[in-house]
Design an enzyme around this catalytic site. Structure first.
Site, short mmCIF file in Angstrom:
data_model
loop_
_atom_site.label_atom_id
_atom_site.label_comp_id
_atom_site.label_asym_id
_atom_site.label_seq_id
_atom_site.Cartn_x
_atom_site.Cartn_y
_atom_site.Cartn_z
N THR A 192 0.83 -1.20 0.00
CA THR A 192 0.00 0.00 0.00
C THR A 192 0.87 1.26 0.00
O THR A 192 1.98 1.24 0.50
CB THR A 192 -0.89 -0.03 1.26
OG1 THR A 192 -1.82 -1.10 1.12
CG2 THR A 192 -1.65 1.25 1.47
N ARG A 220 -13.09 -8.81 -1.48
CA ARG A 220 -12.45 -8.52 -0.19
C ARG A 220 -11.99 -7.06 -0.16
O ARG A 220 -11.37 -6.57 -1.09
CB ARG A 220 -11.26 -9.45 0.03
CG ARG A 220 -10.48 -9.19 1.33
CD ARG A 220 -9.30 -8.29 1.11
NE ARG A 220 -8.46 -8.16 2.30
CZ ARG A 220 -7.47 -7.28 2.43
NH1 ARG A 220 -7.19 -6.45 1.43
NH2 ARG A 220 -6.76 -7.21 3.53
N VAL A 221 -12.29 -6.37 0.90
CA VAL A 221 -11.81 -4.99 1.09
C VAL A 221 -11.01 -4.95 2.38
O VAL A 221 -11.45 -5.49 3.40
CB VAL A 221 -12.99 -4.00 1.16
CG1 VAL A 221 -12.49 -2.59 1.46
CG2 VAL A 221 -13.77 -4.01 -0.16
N GLY A 222 -9.85 -4.31 2.34
CA GLY A 222 -9.01 -4.19 3.52
C GLY A 222 -9.23 -2.89 4.25
O GLY A 222 -10.28 -2.23 4.12
N1 ASP Z 1 -3.47 -2.86 4.06
C1 ASP Z 1 -3.61 -3.39 2.74
C2 ASP Z 1 -4.80 -4.30 2.66
O1 ASP Z 1 -5.02 -5.06 3.59
C3 ASP Z 1 -2.43 -4.14 2.27
C4 ASP Z 1 -1.14 -3.39 2.29
O2 ASP Z 1 -0.90 -2.57 3.18
O3 ASP Z 1 -0.32 -3.63 1.40
O4 ASP Z 1 -5.48 -4.31 1.66
#
Ligand code: ASP
Length: 332
Positions: A192, A220-222
């Site tokens: 990210t 899926r959503v983070g």
């Molecule tokens: N936090 C992001 C997610 O879970 C992943 C990342 O930080 O690369 O989608």
């Protein structure tokens, strides 16, 4: 127009993870540092010219999305069914205005779509085709879903599927995949990107954008597009952008937790940020880190992995970029 006596500052990140330091050439490390430095200098110039923090973080993340070294925008990772679903969020500390998109597949710069959602002043989070349609109507550039395809990320997906795993961006690369070695091990890194800033008017803003996790379940959503989880800004406290295992950052409301520790407990920024990253997230499986800046211009960039692509720049001072844990932080 009001001006703060505090020096404006920008901080950015490009993901956290484990190191592949031993196998990395000086040139490869330099490429990452140069990319971070270039974006920091651009943001620094905007801040020096009096640009609002919300514009500075939006532009910094747009540039990170455009940079192929990072998992946001082009070069985003693949879902389990071989597609891309991108998430982004932006928040303004002066009035708590926020905008976010999730699961978008045809927007070149998800952060600009998130900004358009914020500017419209209605819903805070739009998902999927509805978000794409709205962003297109607002003038955001659309691309074919295949525009995000890269052989490198496809190889990561196949490697993850072969071992039946779901991975953060840099967990996903195979030793056999045709990857260019990176300072943080592509098999074990979160990709990210994010930016936080304090502007010359004393206002804070935060922005976060991601391709998510390789081999993630479609839909899926983070944490990244969720206000308070992966992104938060409040002029009274702090601006925060996170990277890491999204589910843990969501369950821990990581970004807002930093703000709450500052607001309700009175912790100085560096202690609040470290408390969240080092104490509160690990029991939830929350590997990763965050970047934060407060209204006094303090900067904190803690992470519980071996490294995090990161940098900060105060107006009038040379930008500093760092990758590894043993490099000095802004408060040392
Ligand atoms: N936090 C992001 C997610 O879970 C992943 C990342 O930080 O690369 O989608």
């Amino acid at each position: 127009m009001s001006f703060s006596t505090t020096t404006p500052v920008i901080a950015i990140h490009g993901g956290a993870g484990t190191l592949s330091r031993a196998s990395i050439s000086a040139e490869q490390q330099a490429a990452y540092r140069a990319a971070l430095d270039e974006i920091l200098r651009s943001a620094q110039a905007m801040l020096a010219g009096g640009a609002p923090a919300i514009d500075v973080v939006t532009e910094a993340v747009r540039q990170l999305e455009e940079c192929p070294l990072f998992n946001a925008g082009r070069g985003a990772v693949y879902t389990a069914d071989g597609r891309h679903e991108l998430d982004a969020c932006v928040m303004r500390g002066s009035d708590l205005a926020a905008g976010a998109v999730a699961g978008v597949r045809t927007l070149r710069n998800p952060i600009l779509a998130a900004r358009a959602v914020m500017e419209a002043g209605g819903p805070v989070l739009l998902i999927g085709p509805g978000a794409e349609q709205f962003a297109a109507e607002c003038g955001c550039e659309t691309v074919a879903p295949e525009w995000f395809d890269t052989p490198h990320r496809l190889a990561q997906l196949h490697a993850m599927q072969a071992s039946d795993r779901i991975a953060l961006d840099h967990d996903a690369a195979s030793h056999d995949a045709p990857t260019v070695p990176a300072p943080l091990d592509e098999r074990d890194k979160f990709g990210t990107v994010g930016a936080v800033a304090l502007d010359a008017h004393g206002h804070l803003a935060a922005a976060t954008s991601t391709g998510g996790m390789t081999n993630k379940r479609p839909g899926r959503v983070g944490d990244s597009p969720l206000v308070g989880a992966g992104c938060y800004a409040n002029d009274r406290t702090v601006a925060v952008s996170c990277t890491g295992v999204g589910e843990a950052f969501m369950r821990g409301l990581a970004a807002y937790d930093v703000s709450a520790l500052v607001e309700y407990v009175g912790l100085p920024l560096r202690f609040a940020a470290r408390r969240v990253v080092m104490d509160k997230l690990p029991p939830l499986g929350g590997r990763g880190g965050l970047i934060a800046v407060d209204a006094r211009g303090n900067v904190a960039l803690p992470f519980n992995t071996e490294g995090m692509y990161r940098g900060w720049a105060r107006v009038g001072e040379a930008p500093v970029s760092a990758i590894y844990a043993d490099e000095a932080g802004p408060e040392q």
